[in-house]
Design an enzyme around this catalytic site. Structure first.
Site, PDB file in Angstrom:
ATOM      1  N   ASP A  67       0.814  -1.214   0.000  1.00 55.30           N
ATOM      2  CA  ASP A  67       0.000   0.000   0.000  1.00 55.30           C
ATOM      3  C   ASP A  67       0.848   1.264   0.000  1.00 55.30           C
ATOM      4  O   ASP A  67       0.302   2.376  -0.031  1.00 55.30           O
ATOM      5  CB  ASP A  67      -0.982   0.015   1.182  1.00 55.30           C
ATOM      6  CG  ASP A  67      -0.306  -0.060   2.536  1.00 55.30           C
ATOM      7  OD1 ASP A  67       0.672  -0.811   2.671  1.00 55.30           O
ATOM      8  OD2 ASP A  67      -0.762   0.629   3.467  1.00 55.30           O
ATOM      9  N   ASP A 211       4.664   4.021   8.633  1.00 60.85           N
ATOM     10  CA  ASP A 211       3.882   3.234   9.585  1.00 60.85           C
ATOM     11  C   ASP A 211       4.738   2.914  10.805  1.00 60.85           C
ATOM     12  O   ASP A 211       5.895   2.474  10.672  1.00 60.85           O
ATOM     13  CB  ASP A 211       3.421   1.935   8.938  1.00 60.85           C
ATOM     14  CG  ASP A 211       2.428   2.170   7.805  1.00 60.85           C
ATOM     15  OD1 ASP A 211       2.128   3.338   7.519  1.00 60.85           O
ATOM     16  OD2 ASP A 211       1.962   1.184   7.218  1.00 60.85           O
TER      17      ASP A 211
END
Length: 314
Positions: A67, A211
């Site tokens: 992603d 992240d």
């Protein structure tokens, strides 16, 4: 400088949010755009903006989850079709270069420009007269980096009236003084640049974090930053999931920005589990810790000017 979000979702695209990507527009500063992450369909998102792929100078990848990278091969190919011929530098973890080159070779994609690959390690990964970029590893389930972009101090404006009072004529001498060079007048008088220029102005600092769980390196990258861009995949009710999957809650992100002394916080990378009413609650909780906070959505754009960040309303 402007920041535009091209994808603000987590894991996979949803009807409301595409996968991760954002553009740091440095059109006034250096005439280029820096892209951070490039999730699937990033180039489709770009079609709905004024962004020109040929303006991309650098692409920074935080980590190799799909992603965040699946949009790269298509974007690189389209950049050629759209007239991009200037070299491009791509920064990212080990393995990124091999994956891109294999994908382009297998699909027989020809590029009309060269790519310089930089395998990221902790420390300064780019520096010139205008900017410095620092990378530090974060705490995710794979190797992941956050980036700190520091604009170096800007030269103070030339005080033309004062220079003329001191006898400096119109012409090239004014330009030299503006550029920090002392000049000598015809009568031998030396005019020092600092006498006729305003003090240097502080440049901006932006921390763009990949992240991550709540961690010290996130705070180090965010220290005294003007803008922190932090993921908020989960909320305080799902903090156990956040920890298990190497992600942060909205409160984690707010604590990073608050403890680092950051001025503005932009939250992205939200799970599709959250509806608008949930997001409003999450934002209210964050603002109790850091008032200058936004939860962004796709295509949101912000302008940084004179030390203030403002959303661009369209």
């Amino acid at each position: 400088m402007q920041i535009q979000f091209l994808g603000t979702g987590a894991g996979m695209p949803s009807k409301a949010r595409n996968t991760s990507s954002l553009a740091l527009k440095l059109l006034e500063e250096r005439g280029t755009i820096w892209l951070f992450d490039c999730g699937e369909a990033t180039q489709h998102q770009i079609l709905h903006t004024s962004i020109k792929p040929r303006k991309f100078e650098k692409i920074f990848i935080t980590h190799l989850h799909g992603d965040h990278i699946y949009g790269l091969p298509g974007l690189l190919g389209s950049r050629s079709f759209l007239g991009g011929d200037k070299p491009l530098t791509i920064y990212g973890p080990k393995g990124l270069k091999e994956w891109i080159q294999l994908t382009l070779e297998t699909s027989q994609t020809h590029l009309n420009y060269s790519i310089d690959y930089v395998e990221v390690e902790e420390g300064v990964i780019f520096e010139d007269e205008e900017f410095k970029v620092i990378a530090l590893s974060l705490q995710h389930v794979v190797t992941c980096y956050g980036y700190r972009i520091e604009q170096k101090p800007l030269k103070g404006a030339l005080q033309v009236a004062k220079a003329r009072e001191l006898g400096v004529p119109n012409g090239p001498l004014l330009g030299q003084l503006k550029n920090g060079i002392n000049v000598t007048l015809d009568d031998g008088t030396i005019i020092r640049s600092e006498e006729v220029t305003e003090p240097p102005k502080k440049g901006f600092i932006v921390a763009i974090l990949g992240d991550t769980r709540y961690c010290d390196n996130a705070k180090i990258l965010s220290r005294d930053a003007d803008i922190v861009i932090h993921e908020a995949t989960f909320d305080h009710g799902t903090e156990e999931l956040a920890a298990n999957y190497g992600h942060s809650t909205n409160i984690d992100a707010a604590n990073v920005a608050k403890e680092a002394g950051s001025k503005y916080l932009l939250l992205n990378h939200l799970s599709a589990r959250f509806f608008q009413q949930d997001i409003e609650i999450m934002l209210k909780e964050v603002k109790e810790l850091i008032p200058n906070a936004f939860i962004v959505k796709d295509y949101d754009e912000f302008n940084w000017q004179q030390g203030e960040l403002k959303a661009i309303v369209k």
